[in-house]
Design an enzyme around this catalytic site. Structure first.
Site, mmCIF file in Angstrom:
data_model
loop_
_atom_site.group_PDB
_atom_site.id
_atom_site.type_symbol
_atom_site.label_atom_id
_atom_site.label_comp_id
_atom_site.label_asym_id
_atom_site.label_seq_id
_atom_site.Cartn_x
_atom_site.Cartn_y
_atom_site.Cartn_z
ATOM 1 N N HIS A 56 -50.520 53.093 102.489
ATOM 2 C CA HIS A 56 -49.898 54.011 101.523
ATOM 3 C C HIS A 56 -48.427 54.168 101.841
ATOM 4 C CE1 HIS A 56 -50.807 56.789 104.791
ATOM 5 N NE2 HIS A 56 -50.173 57.792 104.192
ATOM 6 N N HIS A 58 -46.265 56.665 102.578
ATOM 7 C CA HIS A 58 -45.592 57.667 103.412
ATOM 8 C C HIS A 58 -44.723 57.027 104.489
ATOM 9 C CE1 HIS A 58 -48.493 61.176 102.272
ATOM 10 N NE2 HIS A 58 -47.473 61.059 101.444
ATOM 11 N N ASP A 60 -44.086 57.516 107.528
ATOM 12 C CA ASP A 60 -44.596 57.223 108.873
ATOM 13 C C ASP A 60 -45.628 56.085 108.864
ATOM 14 O OD1 ASP A 60 -46.304 59.061 107.514
ATOM 15 O OD2 ASP A 60 -47.274 59.586 109.398
ATOM 16 N N HIS A 61 -45.734 55.405 107.724
ATOM 17 C CA HIS A 61 -46.582 54.205 107.650
ATOM 18 C C HIS A 61 -45.793 52.968 107.233
ATOM 19 C CE1 HIS A 61 -50.481 56.338 108.175
ATOM 20 N NE2 HIS A 61 -49.676 57.346 107.880
ATOM 21 N N HIS A 114 -55.316 61.606 99.542
ATOM 22 C CA HIS A 114 -54.138 61.946 100.352
ATOM 23 C C HIS A 114 -52.884 61.574 99.556
ATOM 24 C CE1 HIS A 114 -51.674 62.314 103.970
ATOM 25 N NE2 HIS A 114 -51.234 61.096 103.799
ATOM 26 N N ASP A 131 -54.595 57.250 106.156
ATOM 27 C CA ASP A 131 -54.726 58.709 106.199
ATOM 28 C C ASP A 131 -55.828 59.195 105.256
ATOM 29 O OD1 ASP A 131 -52.660 58.616 107.965
ATOM 30 O OD2 ASP A 131 -51.197 59.636 106.700
ATOM 31 N N HIS A 169 -53.941 58.278 112.605
ATOM 32 C CA HIS A 169 -53.354 59.334 113.446
ATOM 33 C C HIS A 169 -54.304 59.768 114.567
ATOM 34 C CE1 HIS A 169 -49.700 60.469 111.167
ATOM 35 N NE2 HIS A 169 -50.392 60.072 110.114
HETATM 36 ZN ZN LIG Z 1 -49.815 59.849 104.876
#
Ligand SMILES: [Zn+2]
Length: 239
Positions: A56, A58, A60-61, A114, A131, A169
């Site tokens: 996805h 985001h 932090d990915h 998410h 996530d 995570h």
């Molecule tokens: Zn995420």
């Protein structure tokens, strides 16, 4: 199918994974939180980065991708429906599509909730959930609906129980404390929480986890319907 998977801690609490097909030597990274630990792992193993699979959009990915592209020229793979907000994709995939990492056959599962158009990558014996499903938890429902997230988790629940769940995570200790408030009398959960506490005290990742263990202990996966799921997810948001 013969493969090796490396779990690589990144940033504060992210994980990324290198999936290496032993037959062809093809290596895929699942999500790119940051480049340095991935580059170090590739060098240590003597592997080349051939593919990057994105769950996805985001930051932090995906934010580690540009620095990885300075060293390698991987094929970047992600959701067709999210192409406009993911990094530039070489292969776009939809729910149910099959794809290959060397000789390893993968399948795309849409696990929206998410984010909308969040995807998971399922292989024989391993699923990369980003996530969506976490160890003893699930992602916050930012873009989708509670119904949608519940449905997404139930798609993962029907994978073979011996599947290993590679989630994005290290949230397991917090999830464990919350899970006990939902199912205080669940004996399997009580045992698992002790295991999680011991592993984290020793600095050992709790990811991946076995799907059968999630089915026995993860309250988000065990919710009997969307309404119960929504109740549990809302309680966790306020925990
Ligand atoms: Zn995420």
């Amino acid at each position: 199918m013969s493969y090796e998977i490396l779990t690589i801690p990144c940033l504060a609490d992210n994980y990324t994974f290198l999936l290496h097909d032993n037959a062809t030597g093809t290596t895929a990274l699942i999500d790119a939180p940051e480049a340095a630990p991935v580059l170090a792992a590739l060098k240590a193993k003597g592997w080349t980065l051939d593919m990057v699979l994105l769950t996805h959009h985001h930051w932090d990915h995906v934010d580690g991708l540009p620095a990885l592209l300075e060293h390698y020229s991987p094929t970047v793979v992600g959701a067709a429906k999210d192409a406009d907000r993911l990094p530039k994709l070489d292969i776009t995939l939809n729910e149910g599509d099959e794809f290959a990492v060397g000789d390893l056959k993968g399948r795309v599962i849409d696990v929206s909730g998410h984010t909308i158009n969040h995807i998971a990558f399922a292989f024989e014996g391993a699923v990369f959930t980003g996530d969506s499903l976490f160890a003893l938890g699930c992602g916050r429902v930012f873009e989708g609906t509670m119904d949608m997230m519940h449905e997404s988790l139930q798609k993962l629940a029907v994978l073979p129980p011996e599947t290993m769940v590679y989630s994005g995570h290290e949230y397991t200790l917090g999830n464990a404390k919350f899970s006990l408030t939902v199912e205080p009398d669940n004996a399997a959960l009580q045992v698992r929480v002790k295991d999680v506490e011991r592993l984290r005290a020793a600095g050992i990742p709790t990811v991946p986890s076995l799907l059968s263990l999630e089915l026995a202990t993860n309250p988000f996966l065990r919710a009997k319907d969307a309404a119960e799921f929504a109740k549990i997810r809302t309680a966790k948001d306020n925990f």
